[in-house]
Write an enzyme that holds these catalytic residues in place. Structure first.
Site, PDB file in Angstrom:
ATOM      1  N   LYS A   1       3.260 -15.586   1.793  1.00 27.36           N
ATOM      2  CA  LYS A   1       3.131 -16.289   0.508  1.00 27.36           C
ATOM      3  C   LYS A   1       4.550 -16.662   0.075  1.00 27.36           C
ATOM      4  CE  LYS A   1       0.511 -17.622  -2.983  1.00 27.36           C
ATOM      5  NZ  LYS A   1      -0.373 -18.799  -2.867  1.00 27.36           N
TER       6      LYS A   1
ATOM      7  N   ASP B   1      -3.338 -18.171   1.192  1.00 28.87           N
ATOM      8  CA  ASP B   1      -4.527 -18.788   0.583  1.00 28.87           C
ATOM      9  C   ASP B   1      -5.087 -19.870   1.514  1.00 28.87           C
ATOM     10  OD1 ASP B   1      -2.067 -19.933   0.038  1.00 28.87           O
ATOM     11  OD2 ASP B   1      -2.598 -20.665  -1.952  1.00 28.87           O
TER      12      ASP B   1
ATOM     13  N   ASP C   1     -11.004  -8.636   7.726  1.00 33.00           N
ATOM     14  CA  ASP C   1     -12.425  -8.481   7.397  1.00 33.00           C
ATOM     15  C   ASP C   1     -13.119  -9.844   7.333  1.00 33.00           C
ATOM     16  OD1 ASP C   1     -12.352  -5.774   7.432  1.00 33.00           O
ATOM     17  OD2 ASP C   1     -12.976  -5.474   5.354  1.00 33.00           O
TER      18      ASP C   1
ATOM     19  N   ASP D   1      -5.359  -6.849   5.800  1.00 31.59           N
ATOM     20  CA  ASP D   1      -6.557  -6.099   5.433  1.00 31.59           C
ATOM     21  C   ASP D   1      -7.676  -7.077   5.062  1.00 31.59           C
ATOM     22  OD1 ASP D   1      -8.261  -4.131   4.611  1.00 31.59           O
ATOM     23  OD2 ASP D   1      -7.076  -3.459   2.910  1.00 31.59           O
TER      24      ASP D   1
ATOM     25  N   TYR E   1       0.813  -1.211   0.000  1.00 35.38           N
ATOM     26  CA  TYR E   1       0.000   0.000   0.000  1.00 35.38           C
ATOM     27  C   TYR E   1       0.850   1.265   0.000  1.00 35.38           C
ATOM     28  CZ  TYR E   1      -4.072  -2.940   1.112  1.00 35.38           C
ATOM     29  OH  TYR E   1      -5.061  -3.885   1.089  1.00 35.38           O
TER      30      TYR E   1
END
Ligand code: NAD
Length: 357
Positions: free
Chosen positions: A191, A223, A251, A247, A140
């Site tokens: 990852k 994943d 959620d 992020d 980001y």
């Protein structure tokens, strides 16, 4: 010396829910909590009053405070402002000015609310996990970034995923310290089968873990973590991960609990100062109607007491009071499933107040 708390109610339902949290803080002051409470404008309301979503005075008070309690910012009225003036810009600026690199997002399912989750009660009852998300680095913020035109006239968008060893080390230390106050298990999510950044992340996490022999560190690809969160979320205690993975996963974890009106969050700096806020937004659709659930904001005060003010005793009192209110069957509309007593925002605040020792 009294610790300084700054209240930033903000927009939409922000003022209503922060008023309830303020009531709780005032009651704790009467029983020995030594805090100095100030209040200031932030977000759309600040823009209306002063032309900036984060006025200089508000930023100064936030920098002077030990802890900030934020309601929420944003609303339809300010949707068409230029990006620099948008209410949400105040949040990003506060995070970066206060160097809040560690974002704590608990996902707790109170057994009384198991029906509110879309998952089967046996999968989620007793869920209590904490996602520690790196907040000021990663894709980001990485440079270079942009959209450019290639020689063939086609446009190309690009972002950069970058983490330095020191950034990885400090978020891992943050997660390990938090795990020490919980069950002592940390799962680092990356990852590393595809990304070099994740290979470095894993190496640094393993090295830092050497300083925390009491903590059990495991690793999981993102994943798989997404699948496991939905399949068997109770296997996790603390999850530590990068900005973008955190992020998305936080959620997902929030939704396991069924209501965003119940979930607090914290964003911490290296010196322990922090900003505390409910995970939901300003809910302009219910602003001013005494319908919003104030419990996420009240539980954010409990996190503030635990993580910045080191008053675990008062944090426990608030969390027990919230559990007791749910036990008594009190519900705001968002968590009402047909039985118990439906309360408005103010009455729910009063119920928590009455349940304090
Ligand atoms: P939202 O979280 O405000 O609302 C999503 C849904 O959840 C709505 O139906 C809302 O009524 C409900 N809801 C939210 N909080 C609730 C509560 N305490 N009790 C009961 N129901 C609740 O998200 P949104 O609608 O996408 O965004 C609304 C505004 O909030 C936008 O301007 C957005 O930019 C802003 N926002 C701010 C923050 C923040 O201040 N941290 C975070 C997210 C969104």
């Amino acid at each position: 010396m009294a610790k300084k708390i700054l209240l930033l109610p903000g927009d939409g339902i922000g003022p209503e829910i922060v008023t309830q949290a303020h009531k709780i803080l005032a009651a704790l002051q009467d029983t020995g909590l030594d805090v100095d409470i100030r209040q200031a404008d932030v977000g759309g309301v600040a823009y209306d009053h002063s032309g900036s979503p984060l006025p200089d005075d508000t930023l100064r008070l936030a920098q002077e405070a030990d802890a900030v309690l934020l309601g929420a910012v944003g609303g339809y009225k300010w949707d068409d402002l230029p990006v620099a003036d948008k209410p949400e810009k105040a949040l990003l600026r506060l995070r970066s000015e206060l160097q809040l690199f560690s974002n704590l997002r608990p996902a707790i399912l109170y057994p009384q609310l198991a029906d509110a989750s879309t998952l089967k009660p046996e999968v989620v009852t007793g869920l209590d996990l904490m996602i520690v998300r790196e907040l000021t680095g990663g894709i980001y913020f990485g440079q270079p970034r942009g959209i450019e035109e290639t020689a063939s006239g086609e446009r190309r968008g690009f972002n950069t995923l970058v983490y330095s060893e020191s950034e990885i080390e400090r978020i891992c230390r943050s997660a390990f310290s938090i795990a020490r106050k919980r069950s002592g298990r940390v799962c680092s999510v990356d990852k590393a089968n595809v990304l070099e950044v994740s290979i470095l992340w894993r190496e640094v996490a393993n090295r830092v873990a050497g300083d925390y022999p009491d903590i059990e560190l495991t690793h999981m690809y993102v994943d798989n973590a997404a699948m496991q969160l939905v399949k068997a979320p109770k296997q996790f205690d603390v999850i530590v991960t990068s900005n973008m993975f955190g992020d998305i996963l936080s959620d997902t974890a929030a939704m396991l609990t069924g209501s965003i009106g119940m979930l607090p969050s914290a964003s911490l700096a290296a010196d322990g100062k922090g900003m505390y806020e409910p995970i939901h937004g300003s809910a302009p659709d219910m602003a001013g109607q005494d319908q919003a659930n104030p419990l996420a904001t009240i539980l954010s005060v409990a996190m503030m007491l635990r993580y910045t003010l080191s008053r675990t005793d008062f944090a426990d009192q608030i969390e027990h009071a919230v559990a007791s209110v749910l036990d008594q069957g009190f519900r705001t509309a968002d968590i009402y499933t047909g039985s118990g007593t439906e309360l408005g925002t103010g009455a729910m605040g009063d119920a928590v107040l009455a349940a304090l020792p």
